[in-house]
Design an enzyme around this catalytic site. Sequence first.
Site, short mmCIF file in Angstrom:
data_model
loop_
_atom_site.label_atom_id
_atom_site.label_comp_id
_atom_site.label_asym_id
_atom_site.label_seq_id
_atom_site.Cartn_x
_atom_site.Cartn_y
_atom_site.Cartn_z
N MET D 1 -52.55 -49.90 41.05
CA MET D 1 -53.55 -48.84 41.12
C MET D 1 -54.92 -49.44 41.36
O MET D 1 -55.23 -50.50 40.86
CB MET D 1 -53.56 -48.05 39.81
CG MET D 1 -52.22 -47.46 39.48
SD MET D 1 -51.67 -46.28 40.71
CE MET D 1 -52.37 -44.77 40.05
N CYS D 2 -55.73 -48.73 42.07
CA CYS D 2 -57.05 -49.21 42.43
C CYS D 2 -58.07 -48.14 42.03
O CYS D 2 -57.73 -47.11 41.46
CB CYS D 2 -57.11 -49.43 43.94
SG CYS D 2 -55.71 -50.39 44.57
N ARG D 3 -59.30 -48.40 42.33
CA ARG D 3 -60.39 -47.43 42.16
C ARG D 3 -61.18 -47.39 43.46
O ARG D 3 -61.39 -48.42 44.08
CB ARG D 3 -61.32 -47.83 41.01
CG ARG D 3 -60.68 -47.92 39.63
CD ARG D 3 -60.40 -46.56 39.01
NE ARG D 3 -59.06 -46.08 39.32
CZ ARG D 3 -58.54 -44.95 38.84
NH1 ARG D 3 -59.25 -44.19 38.01
NH2 ARG D 3 -57.33 -44.57 39.17
N VAL D 86 -62.11 -51.08 44.93
CA VAL D 86 -61.74 -52.28 44.17
C VAL D 86 -60.24 -52.24 43.94
O VAL D 86 -59.67 -51.22 43.59
CB VAL D 86 -62.51 -52.40 42.84
CG1 VAL D 86 -63.99 -52.68 43.11
CG2 VAL D 86 -62.36 -51.16 41.97
N ASN D 112 -55.47 -45.34 46.99
CA ASN D 112 -55.06 -45.68 45.63
C ASN D 112 -53.71 -45.04 45.42
O ASN D 112 -53.59 -43.82 45.47
CB ASN D 112 -56.08 -45.14 44.62
CG ASN D 112 -55.62 -45.28 43.20
OD1 ASN D 112 -54.80 -46.14 42.90
ND2 ASN D 112 -56.13 -44.44 42.33
#
Lengths: 258, 258, 258, 258
Positions: D1-3, D86, D112
Amino acid sequence: MCRWLAYLGAPVFLEDFIAKPCQSLIAQSRHCREAKSEVNADGFGVGWYGERERPGLFRDVRPAWSDENLLSIAHQIRSSLFLAHVRAATGTATIRTNCHPFAADRYLFMHNGQIGGWQRVRRALEAHIPDNHYASRQGTTDSEAIFLLLLAFGFSSDAEGAFAAVIDLIERQMAASAVNEPLRFTAAMSDGEKLYAIRYASDLRPPTLYLNTRGSGGGALIVSEPIDDATTCWDSVPPQSFVRIDRAGIVVSPFRRS
Amino acid sequence: MCRWLAYLGAPVFLEDFIAKPCQSLIAQSRHCREAKSEVNADGFGVGWYGERERPGLFRDVRPAWSDENLLSIAHQIRSSLFLAHVRAATGTATIRTNCHPFAADRYLFMHNGQIGGWQRVRRALEAHIPDNHYASRQGTTDSEAIFLLLLAFGFSSDAEGAFAAVIDLIERQMAASAVNEPLRFTAAMSDGEKLYAIRYASDLRPPTLYLNTRGSGGGALIVSEPIDDATTCWDSVPPQSFVRIDRAGIVVSPFRRS
Amino acid sequence: MCRWLAYLGAPVFLEDFIAKPCQSLIAQSRHCREAKSEVNADGFGVGWYGERERPGLFRDVRPAWSDENLLSIAHQIRSSLFLAHVRAATGTATIRTNCHPFAADRYLFMHNGQIGGWQRVRRALEAHIPDNHYASRQGTTDSEAIFLLLLAFGFSSDAEGAFAAVIDLIERQMAASAVNEPLRFTAAMSDGEKLYAIRYASDLRPPTLYLNTRGSGGGALIVSEPIDDATTCWDSVPPQSFVRIDRAGIVVSPFRRS
Amino acid sequence: MCRWLAYLGAPVFLEDFIAKPCQSLIAQSRHCREAKSEVNADGFGVGWYGERERPGLFRDVRPAWSDENLLSIAHQIRSSLFLAHVRAATGTATIRTNCHPFAADRYLFMHNGQIGGWQRVRRALEAHIPDNHYASRQGTTDSEAIFLLLLAFGFSSDAEGAFAAVIDLIERQMAASAVNEPLRFTAAMSDGEKLYAIRYASDLRPPTLYLNTRGSGGGALIVSEPIDDATTCWDSVPPQSFVRIDRAGIVVSPFRRS
């Protein structure tokens, strides 16, 4: 030995000098013509003045030619005053904080050359950096130390005087430490308004420096070596010279240490 | 074009070939003699067989000459079978997963050369990599694709046969895609027991390859170009050759695609 | 704050402590349990003693968890004495030369903690590093300065005495500079034969330190925090302690500055 | 998972959202609140539209919080349309070419989420990328493959239709490969004029998405999670939604695969 270029004039995209010409700074990172080490691939950096009070700074340890971030940034950013550098390390580590330009407050500095016997004079010279500037020291190069000394010795009020005083200090320390190698010093520095450059060596053999004032933008481009093959555009700056560039014009004058 | 070396013999420290000789692989990263691009600074890698079932692998994107980790590891590690490579990228990104050698299970592979018109044949060639090997594909180079094809086409049971079949496949695909550029292919591969090398080009002009069997360790060192100036030690491997090196000896034989 | 581990005992693969346990050092780089900042991802390093006179050193600026080179090296290399560290930067740059361990000659050093008010005492403390060690200074951390001071203050002949003298020097300088923040100092150092560790703080609140002497290899593992959940294996080292580990045994004794 | 976050509105400095707020994207790289993995430190990227035809792109593999280049660029660059990300890697390598956003021509994309069983459907999905887009594939992520599929399936003429068709393709392939894990897909994409976002999952549990239209600049900010604690500003976008943002306004509508 390294290669660099600095520009002051009408806004241009950074890539116009860094990436596009046949002998652009990126081309020089792989193969330069007028230095003993033709490869300048121990990092690179670009500092530019834009809308903000402080200059932007982008440095990395890769060869300039393989960094797609540099290409993209140089394609996007337009500036009327910037400094760019490709590094050939001479004994200090390949880390970002040893890459040029160095920045503090409004100031940018970059250098091609070397303090002879650096490891023998390092401590003594660092001792002349006042506390308020020493906290800015993030690497270990002679170049960064020179930058902080220039700030400490009054660059903001008298640029040439600061260069004269710092070079005098360095040469006296080298003599005191019985260093026989020369100081070689072809450098550029800016406060965001004016651009200064110097071509100097204690043995009268400083790294090359060229000035181009015939560009279409009307500004001045000052470089370690020409970025194209236009033979009539590039004036060699004489050894032991100091160069002052601002919106009013360009002055090249003989330079003497204090 | 890149530079590489591979060794099978009595255990030596990696640095004995990678770092110490006057024309060591690290020296070649900055300035090689027998390739068109003399700078090979788009990453490096070393793979070695030690005590474990799988080889060690250390790769990074810096120029080999500026990586103190490489120097330290090459100083510490002793191996009787290793492959080392310095890269000059030809169109694919400078990322770790595009650096040679490539590793999968017990196998190591590295390559100097190029599949002509790679972007036009890439998809078709990748389609021949079976699912179980395709998950190992972490980069985008032609070299890594060749490696996975060699594994898929039976390298473990018949090394030369796999090379012959894969080269045949590549050349037929290049013809089908009307690629005029040549396939150039000077490569090494190992299963941890034997070391294989090939010098081949579809236009009969493969990158150079030299064999040194006169070292004090009694083993064989095979290199893109000599790592020292000892003129009597280095035998040029003829174009269109296949080389087999194991504990029993060395065989150089003519190579033909399937 | 950082996390580290050091080992002296029968040879083990580095990965046995660095990568394999559920709370291995690599696991702690992402999420540690006993420090305020749970992420330790501003670089890592491992130094190990092998066949050569000097230790091997491998350091990089990535998070330890994402570095496949670290995994491969830790899988391959077996050592009876090594130090490993994951960094959480506290104000100095994320560059390789600021990563622990630091190496000079036969010596390795690493640190978890901080000299309070570092920027205010830095110059004064650096002035105590003699010229012959100052040339080894490649970064800007307080930790590297402490290492060079320990070497200068006689670590090779009296390890505990050097620690006592250097801590005394630091605290006196902090007092002279009116620094109110504490010195916190949980560190390890080795000469390749013996392993020393310290848990000390000027405010009696040093970072944690645990000792495990019940491993199957018969050696001693000393860590910032346990690398597994075996509750009976880990003895907390009391604050203000000095630890000496060699082939003969382990001594934990109260520590006092000079 | 990302942001991630994306913005369209009056020009702002990138740092206003990336670096300055208490829960800025850089803050989220170290510690985010609404994702299972709170550390997003496997690289970062920012893509912005400026004066040039193509967007700028700056990506690197470090944690966002330790990259001084990112801070400087975000301080200097002002844009009315940008995307920033990110990364928390889920199985693919930490290399620049796996970092988001991805760029091709005028287009930027970031994501994401995850295609369940990616390694089992990768080849089949890549086979749907036409040759002219396949040459742009420089990494190995599912996200980059989705981006190229969106371009191939007509994003430029019908953005929502392309999303519907590509998601349908992915889910059918996952079913054909007997993948049980879900497709989770919270993504943003732009052509330099309009900004599109989607919040979708095959199991109805997509990663979070918030919209803020109350900023002083009058534009729209769309984010994985709020970047500050202003409780009245952030509207959660419902699962299975498609978001269209342009100079005329914002439309959030239910989304259905083809």
